[in-house]
Design an enzyme around this catalytic site. Structure first.
Site, PDB file in Angstrom:
ATOM      1  N   GLU A   1      75.844  56.002  96.501  1.00 32.53           N
ATOM      2  CA  GLU A   1      76.155  55.292  97.738  1.00 32.53           C
ATOM      3  C   GLU A   1      76.099  53.774  97.558  1.00 32.53           C
ATOM      4  O   GLU A   1      76.519  53.239  96.541  1.00 32.53           O
ATOM      5  CB  GLU A   1      75.247  55.786  98.868  1.00 32.53           C
ATOM      6  CG  GLU A   1      75.452  57.296  99.100  1.00 32.53           C
ATOM      7  CD  GLU A   1      74.833  57.809 100.377  1.00 32.53           C
ATOM      8  OE1 GLU A   1      74.934  57.141 101.411  1.00 32.53           O
ATOM      9  OE2 GLU A   1      74.244  58.914 100.342  1.00 32.53           O
TER      10      GLU A   1
ATOM     11  N   ASP B   1      77.175  62.123 109.865  1.00 26.71           N
ATOM     12  CA  ASP B   1      76.489  61.789 108.624  1.00 26.71           C
ATOM     13  C   ASP B   1      75.080  61.287 108.960  1.00 26.71           C
ATOM     14  O   ASP B   1      74.741  61.059 110.127  1.00 26.71           O
ATOM     15  CB  ASP B   1      77.282  60.742 107.827  1.00 26.71           C
ATOM     16  CG  ASP B   1      76.918  60.751 106.337  1.00 26.71           C
ATOM     17  OD1 ASP B   1      75.875  61.327 105.978  1.00 26.71           O
ATOM     18  OD2 ASP B   1      77.675  60.167 105.531  1.00 26.71           O
TER      19      ASP B   1
END
Ligand code: BGC
Ligand code: BGC
Length: 855
Positions: free
Chosen positions: A540, A340
């Site tokens: 997020e 990621d």
């Protein structure tokens, strides 16, 4: 309270006129605030996972010896530099086609809010042209020994959501409520087709997280708190995106490579903290959090993304046991494992530009948006020195090449020559929108319907209120045109419909009348009011919350006013998770959880009305895939809990035929944790932060106003902004240094926010422009801080007008602030004259315009 800000202020007195060294007091160092050295628990040792307890997944892709021979042959011809290039994925904002050629990069990506040429309104043709440019560079015969086509990854997480005009589906939390795996497959098919028009090969989707703590800002990316739905859906979504293994359609026409993410435990972190630590036992990790990977690998998923988070204190990106022993060996994943966004940089001993440990643990491709060149160099050196074994690098490259071969990239030609490329009429095409509208209808969950007020006959006079009623951006949530989903207007969504538009059309077609009044006011008394409200977009960690209380006072006021006027009230709640809304439920006759429905707002409208002839066309069928809290203190609430006591359990959802009266619900808020460190000032300083004024003689707490610093350098008085006394006017008298600052202890950690490009955002109004330099500093304890010069910015603002001033956290970081221990998030100082009002002070997403740090 011991305060880490002593006010001896030698620095203040010493302020050099131009140096702007407004650092005030060397504060005593904060109590051990810097991160303790990461202790490696035994879990980083592969011996500590027990691969044998994990499921073995059967590979649905038939063996293909010819393809394997080609992999061997290609990898056999590659130079070391070419191999290292394949394992690097850079962001299109930071890598040119020429770089791709020179460094043989295997992949590029666009993050949320990464657009071709950095142009927010880039057209689909711009995207396609950009895909061609990268592709052509990657296969340029002058580029190296072996031409390996580059692959482009994007987050098409609810449709092709970075593209203007695309069909945007409900976010996963809404899809979970549908309980319709077959429709999930069709959503995957549509998403892949729309991606194909722009020449993009690879989707960083689906998220198969099983979100267990709804404070997590990514809860809406999760289908369910329960593994059951996640397993089934993961399978169907992969089949929809990639096609069915063993058939000619697999990764064929109109298909893309899919990614199950984020392996593993992303939805299980303590406190619901994004990128946090999952403390589950290995058994729970397997039982709850592996479900999506079982579904995905079993359907032939070609990519998995590793999680930013940790398991038992160890970052997953450095955990060989989980990545290699469990995922690859035991579960049989033979596709490519991508990291990621700079997540490798969080592994102890690593930086964004160097991380042998991640590749040694099993990462096959680094997502390294910006520092890709330095990472390329360090990785090359690490392979040469033996720190990374050549076999490990070869294995990673083989996996990448295998996926590219399977996807047909070697034969496909440039992206614009592939099937569906350039067929932009497919973006938001009517049949695609019809699939989305069906998903919207099936995802809505009816939580309350007292007196069976729904469905409404359409031929009446309907009032539509709430700030969500006519706001497609709010309907869509995060990961929509921008990363956080902020800053969108209805005109950014051609072909879409807001909920209001859907309602008006329906009502008017039946001979009724509909009026939109955001604040709920009316002249003519309506037969019913539909109030649409809820969470504003986030993505997020910005969406992480301290509690699950929906803080919609203004919405509640609208509901109550209507209720008192005797108007039947239908609430449509937009949210990325269940929230405690007891007061709002009490003030509504009917309450619909609509989640984040996407671009097809008329799908919501369709569910609220009968046909003109009174017949019910669509009844509610959505059932909660997340438990809904009864008490504001129920932070972790999941089906199967020992003392499970939700307001609405997992599986709940009324139909029109149900006759259920919801009793008056308790609205007591005691015991609710409210700490939020990212809002500093809103009407007053937000705890734990406190506001002070200071000058060379000391500081004064500015809890109540007016207040003046000891020697009169700066004073504060209340001003109205939004609400009465919502802001403060700071007036510097000149001739001596004065400061206004916010402080708290213990210090806050803003490293994730800085890494995520958040900005320090201040609503300001300049009354009197500065006559001398003005500095804005972030402080981090004794001798630690970073400041920017605000003088020019403040002089350039329109006087007498409220505007939002934003400075990226990174600017303070570059100037020396340690984002891991911020105890003074704001210190405004000058020795000149200045009158400046400020209202809300918080962290917020930055836009392109704020990319540069103030000079
Ligand atoms: C990117 C996102 C990414 C995030 C990581 C943002 O700037 O646009 O795609 O997920 O940074 O923190
Ligand atoms: C997110 C991923 C996403 C990536 C690229 C990261 O911050 O965690 O889900 O795929 O950015 O945008």
């Amino acid at each position: 309270m011991r305060f880490p800000w002593s006010f001896i202020s030698p620095a203040l007195i010493a302020l050099a006129p131009l140096a702007l060294s407004c650092r005030t007091a060397p504060a005593p160092s904060p109590p051990t605030s810097s991160a303790p050295p990461a202790v490696e628990s035994a879990a980083s040792d592969p011996a500590s996972v027990r691969p044998e307890i994990w499921p073995v997944v059967e590979n649905p892709i038939p063996p293909d010896p010819r393809l394997e021979r080609r992999v061997d042959e290609i990898v056999g011809r590659m130079s070391l530099e070419e191999k290292v290039g394949q394992v690097v994925q850079a962001s299109i904002t930071h890598v040119s086609p020429d770089d791709v050629k020179r460094y043989h990069l295997g992949s590029v990506l666009n993050g949320g809010g990464g657009w071709p040429g950095d142009v927010r309104k880039a057209t689909p043709a711009d995207w396609l042209a950009r895909a061609d440019a990268y592709h052509q560079a990657s296969v340029d015969p002058a580029g190296g020994r072996v031409a390996i086509p580059v692959v482009w990854g994007t987050d098409a997480v609810h449709g092709h959501n970075n593209i203007v005009g695309a069909t945007l589906f409900p976010h996963n939390i809404g899809l979970g409520a549908m309980r319709n795996p077959e429709l999930i497959r069709r959503i995957g098919e549509v998403t892949a087709r729309e991606m194909r028009t722009t020449g993009i090969d690879w989707n960083f989707s689906p998220t198969v997280a099983v979100a267990r703590d709804d404070r997590w800002g990514r809860t809406y990316e999760s289908w369910s708190e329960d593994p059951e739905i996640v397993r089934a859906y993961a399978r169907e979504m992969i089949l929809g995106l990639q096609g069915v293994p063993g058939t000619a359609g697999f990764l064929g026409r109109g298909k893309v490579i899919a990614t199950a993410k984020h392996f593993i435990g992303d939805g299980g972190t303590a406190g619901g903290k994004d990128q946090g630590d999952a403390r589950a036992s290995e058994t729970e990790l397997r039982q709850v959090h592996s479900a999506g990977y079982v579904g995905a690998i079993g359907a032939g998923a070609q990519a998995v993304m590793a999680s930013f988070s940790s398991w038992q204190g160890v970052k997953v990106h450095g955990n060989r046991g989980l990545l290699t022993e469990v995922l690859k060996r035991r579960m049989g994943f033979e596709g490519l494992l991508v990291g990621d966004w700079n997540a490798h940089g969080q592994v102890p001993g690593c930086t964004n530009s160097s991380c042998a440990r991640a590749i040694n643990a099993g990462i096959d491709m680094f997502m390294v948006p910006e520092d890709w060149k330095a990472l390329w160099e360090s990785t090359l050196a690490q392979v040469r020195s033996g720190e990374i074994a050549r076999e490990r690098l070869d294995d990673a490259v083989r996996r990448i090449v295998r996926v590219k071969l399977r996807a047909g990239l070697f034969e496909a030609g440039k992206p614009s020559s592939r099937p569906l490329a350039g067929e932009f009429a497919l973006l938001g095409a009517a049949p695609h929108r019809a699939v989305a509208r069906q998903a919207v209808r099936e995802s809505l969950v009816l939580l309350k319907n007292d007196g069976n007020v729904l469905p409404l006959p359409p031929g009446r006079h309907i009032l539509v209120a709430g700030d969500g009623a006519n706001d497609v951006g709010k309907q869509c949530g995060g990961w929509t045109l921008t990363w956080q989903g902020d800053g969108n207007r209805n005109s950014d969504f051609p072909g879409a419909s807001s909920i209001w538009e859907g309602i008006r059309e329906r009502v008017e077609a039946a001979g009724g009348t509909a009026v939109l009044s955001e604040s709920g006011g009316f002249d003519r008394r309506p037969d019913a009011a539909i109030v649409v409200f809820g969470e504003d977009p986030y993505a997020e960690f910005s969406g992480d919350r301290a509690n699950l209380v929906y803080d919609g006072e203004a919405d509640l006021a609208i509901l109550r006013r209507l209720q008192q006027a005797g108007v039947p009230v239908i609430s449509v709640f937009l949210s990325g998770r269940p929230l405690w809304v007891n007061p709002h439920l009490n003030a509504s006759d009917a309450f619909v959880a609509a989640w984040l429905p996407g671009t097809e707002g008329d799908g919501v409208a369709e569910m609220l009305f009968t046909d003109p002839d009174g017949r019910v066309r669509h009844d509610f069928r959505g059932k909660l895939s997340f438990s809904w809290p009864r008490h504001p203190t129920q932070l972790v609430l999941n089906r199967g809990d020992a003392s499970y006591d939700p307001l609405f359990p997992y599986g709940y959802g009324l139909t029109y035929a149900d006759r259920v009266e919801l009793p008056e619900l308790p609205t007591d808020l005691s015991g609710v944790a409210t700490a939020r460190s990212d809002v500093f000032f809103a009407g007053g300083a937000v705890a734990p932060w406190e506001l002070f004024v200071a000058d060379a003689a000391g500081r004064v707490r500015a809890g109540s106003v007016p207040v003046t610093s000891p020697r009169g350098a700066v004073s504060l008085r209340p001003v109205d902004r939004g609400v009465q006394e919502g802001g403060r006017e700071a007036r510097w008298s000149g001739g001596q240094v004065g400061g206004v600052f916010l402080a708290a202890e213990p210090p806050a950690d803003f490293t994730r926010e800085s890494n995520g490009n958040l900005a320090f955002a201040l609503e300001v109004l300049v009354g009197r422009p500065p006559t001398r330099p003005v500095s804005l500093e972030m402080g981090c304890g004794e001798g630690c801080g970073g400041e920017v010069d605000l003088t020019r910015l403040l002089r350039s603002l329109p006087p007498g007008q409220w505007t939002s001033l934003r400075v990226r956290l990174r600017c303070f970081e570059e100037a020396g602030a340690d984002m891991g221990r911020i105890d003074v998030p704001m210190h405004l100082a000058t020795d000149g004259l200045l009158t400046l009002s400020f209202a809300e002070v918080r962290l917020a997403p930055a836009t392109d315009a704020e990319a540069a740090c103030p000079p």
